[in-house]
Structure formats: structure tokens, C-alpha cells
Design an enzyme around this catalytic site. Structure first.
Site, PDB file in Angstrom:
ATOM      1  N   ARG A 108       0.853  -1.185   0.000  1.00  0.00           N
ATOM      2  CA  ARG A 108       0.000   0.000   0.000  1.00  0.00           C
ATOM      3  C   ARG A 108       0.887   1.234   0.000  1.00  0.00           C
ATOM      4  NH1 ARG A 108      -4.536  -0.242   4.555  1.00  0.00           N
ATOM      5  NH2 ARG A 108      -2.717   0.259   5.814  1.00  0.00           N
ATOM      6  N   ASP A 204       0.866  -4.378  12.032  1.00  0.00           N
ATOM      7  CA  ASP A 204       1.307  -4.690  10.670  1.00  0.00           C
ATOM      8  C   ASP A 204       1.624  -6.178  10.572  1.00  0.00           C
ATOM      9  OD1 ASP A 204       3.113  -5.122   8.384  1.00  0.00           O
ATOM     10  OD2 ASP A 204       2.966  -2.959   8.159  1.00  0.00           O
TER      11      ASP A 204
HETATM   12  C1  PRP Z   1      -1.023  -5.133   4.046  1.00  0.00           C
HETATM   13  C2  PRP Z   1      -1.797  -6.445   4.075  1.00  0.00           C
HETATM   14  C3  PRP Z   1      -2.628  -6.356   2.844  1.00  0.00           C
HETATM   15  C4  PRP Z   1      -2.930  -4.887   2.758  1.00  0.00           C
HETATM   16  C5  PRP Z   1      -4.327  -4.678   3.235  1.00  0.00           C
HETATM   17  O1  PRP Z   1       0.051  -5.185   3.208  1.00  0.00           O
HETATM   18  O2  PRP Z   1      -1.003  -7.585   4.121  1.00  0.00           O
HETATM   19  O3  PRP Z   1      -1.974  -6.801   1.681  1.00  0.00           O
HETATM   20  O4  PRP Z   1      -2.003  -4.221   3.615  1.00  0.00           O
HETATM   21  O5  PRP Z   1      -4.690  -3.364   3.083  1.00  0.00           O
HETATM   22  P1  PRP Z   1      -5.851  -2.882   2.115  1.00  0.00           P
HETATM   23  O6  PRP Z   1      -7.020  -3.811   2.360  1.00  0.00           O
HETATM   24  O7  PRP Z   1      -6.099  -1.490   2.625  1.00  0.00           O
HETATM   25  O8  PRP Z   1      -5.365  -2.910   0.719  1.00  0.00           O
HETATM   26  P2  PRP Z   1       1.203  -4.057   3.234  1.00  0.00           P
HETATM   27  O9  PRP Z   1       0.935  -2.959   2.271  1.00  0.00           O
HETATM   28  O10 PRP Z   1       1.420  -3.636   4.650  1.00  0.00           O
HETATM   29  O11 PRP Z   1       2.442  -4.855   2.658  1.00  0.00           O
HETATM   30  P3  PRP Z   1       3.296  -6.007   3.353  1.00  0.00           P
HETATM   31  O12 PRP Z   1       2.417  -7.215   3.465  1.00  0.00           O
HETATM   32  O13 PRP Z   1       4.423  -6.190   2.395  1.00  0.00           O
HETATM   33  O14 PRP Z   1       3.762  -5.521   4.707  1.00  0.00           O
HETATM   34  N1  URA Z   2      -2.139  -4.118   6.846  1.00  0.00           N
HETATM   35  C1  URA Z   2      -1.760  -4.606   8.048  1.00  0.00           C
HETATM   36  O1  URA Z   2      -0.782  -5.354   8.142  1.00  0.00           O
HETATM   37  N2  URA Z   2      -2.478  -4.255   9.117  1.00  0.00           N
HETATM   38  C2  URA Z   2      -3.549  -3.464   9.047  1.00  0.00           C
HETATM   39  O2  URA Z   2      -4.181  -3.194  10.088  1.00  0.00           O
HETATM   40  C3  URA Z   2      -3.925  -2.957   7.799  1.00  0.00           C
HETATM   41  C4  URA Z   2      -3.212  -3.319   6.705  1.00  0.00           C
END
Ligand code: PRP
Ligand code: URA
Length: 213
Positions: A108, A204
Site C-alpha cells: 500500500r 502490521d
Molecule cells: C497489508 C496487508 C494487505 C494490505 C491490506 O500489506 O497484508 O496486503 O495491507 O490493506 P488494504 O485492504 O487497505 O489494501 P502491506 O501494504 O502492509 O504490505 P506487506 O504485506 O508487504 O507488509
Molecule cells: N495491513 C496490516 O498489516 N495491518 C492493518 O491493520 C492494515 C493493513
């Protein structure tokens, strides 16, 4: 949240118990990873109770020959949304050890909160398989909607999406964008904060799985 025909919220006491530990900020990376796997096994069992491609075979017991249903070979693909979705893959492999794995890399954008795709590698023939898209967190729903769009653009027709924790906004967004996709969420949380993190959530998920913070 409005109710949707294509959404199942499990709210199972065993899963609730594990999610309570998952949320706790004191839970170690090792325990977090193990819990994500265990919850995914339980979710997969429930999500696929009436939706696994099966084939009939003949089995000879010590007493007689009978016809039995078995899971069709090579009929399921797992697609984790990177990174955090990776934590759910081993839980599905417990039940379907030969399932092929495709990867969709998304993060994101921290300013727009919109997902950006940086990687996509899918198994050959995925368009004919039951595709299980997994990501522990369904927050705004942007990542899930885009990942499913991408899979549909590659010809996938039978898609299910599984998330451990969902925010009402995200669940509604995916349910409305993809009414043909069944969405399974273990627990529905209250809201999103100003940074689009799920409340109460677990923080996270990627960082907690991989120890990057
Ligand atoms: C997180 C999570 C999802 C996304 C959800 O990923 O694992 O993929 O955010 O958010 P959304 O529903 O608002 O799209 P992140 O961007 O933190 O990446 P990562 O898994 O690499 O840490
Ligand atoms: N991604 C995460 O890992 N945690 C949240 O709460 C939202 C998006």
C-alpha cells in the site's frame, strides 16, 4: 455492516481464541507465524466444505470394492498477496500439499493508501483451478480487489478470498466489487484508523510475521 450473500464471517470460538493471542503485542514472531498457520488450516477446512473439486475413484477395502470421492489432483492454486499472505500458505499446504502457489506482490502506498503491484507470477493452467487468494488483513479492500481483478484478467473463474481479520469497509468493498467471489473472514473488526490500519487489529501483519520492525 450490510450483509452479503458472498461473505462468511466465521466467529468460531477456537479461531477467536487464537486471534486473541495473535493480536497481543507481546506475542513473539515465532508464535505469531504458528498461529497464522493454525488459523488458516481451520479457515480452509470451513471455507472448502462444499467447494472442493472432487473425482470419483474405485477403492478396494478388505471386504469389497466401493466408489469414493477424492480431491481432484492439481485442482487448487494458492495465491498469497505478498508479503503477509505468505504466512497463510503453509496452513493450506497442510490440507492440500500439492497445491501450486502463485504470488502477487502488492504494497500500500503510504500516502494514497492505494495498492501498488510490483510482482506477479502464477502457475500454468491457473485459469482452470480453484484459486484461494489469501491475505491475513483486509483493511480498505484495495489490495484484495486489485489482486482478484488481476486473476480474472488472467482467466481465473473460480476464486475464493480468505482473510483472518477484516474491517467492515474492506469486506464491503470486495463483496461489492466481486459478487462472484466468496469471501471468508475469521473475524470482523470495528473500524480503520487514519492510516487505514484495522482497529483493534493486530498491527502490521507483514512486520509481525517476518520481524521487520
Ligand atoms: C497489508 C496487508 C494487505 C494490505 C491490506 O500489506 O497484508 O496486503 O495491507 O490493506 P488494504 O485492504 O487497505 O489494501 P502491506 O501494504 O502492509 O504490505 P506487506 O504485506 O508487504 O507488509
Ligand atoms: N495491513 C496490516 O498489516 N495491518 C492493518 O491493520 C492494515 C493493513
Amino acid at each position: 455492516m450490510k450483509s452479503y450473500d458472498n461473505v462468511v464471517i466465521f466467529d468460531h470460538p477456537l479461531i477467536r481464541h487464537k486471534i486473541a493471542i495473535l493480536r497481543d503485542e507481546r506475542t513473539s514472531m515465532k508464535e505469531f507465524r504458528e498461529l497464522v498457520e493454525e488459523i488458516t488450516v481451520l479457515m480452509t477446512y470451513e471455507s472448502l466444505k462444499d467447494g472442493v473439486p472432487t473425482t470419483e475413484i474405485e477403492v478396494k477395502t478388505p471386504l469389497e470394492v466401493c466408489r469414493q470421492q477424492v480431491v481432484s489432483d492439481n485442482s487448487i492454486a494458492i495465491v498469497p498477496i505478498l508479503r503477509a499472505g505468505l504466512g497463510m500458505v503453509s496452513g493450506i499446504h497442510v490440507l492440500f500439499p500439492t497445491a501450486r502457489v502463485g504470488h502477487i506482490g502488492m504494497y500500500r502506498n503510504e500516502e494514497t493508501m492505494l495498492p501498488e503491484t510490483y510482482y506477479c507470477k502464477l502457475p500454468e493452467g491457473i485459469e482452470d483451478k480453484l484459486v484461494l487468494v489469501v491475505d491475513p488483513m483486509l483493511a480498505t479492500g484495495g489490495s484484495a480487489v486489485d489482486a482478484i481483478n488481476l486473476l480474472k484478467s488472467r482467466g481465473c473463474k473460480n476464486i475464493k478470498f480468505m482473510a483472518i481479520i477484516g474491517a467492515p469497509q474492506g469486506v464491503s468493498k470486495v463483496a461489492e466489487a466481486h459478487p462472484d467471489v466468496n469471501i471468508y473472514v475469521s473475524t470482523l473488526d470495528r473500524d480503520l484508523n487514519e492510516n487505514c490500519y484495522i482497529l483493534p487489529g493486530l498491527g502490521d501483519a507483514g512486520d509481525r510475521l517476518f520481524g521487520t520492525k
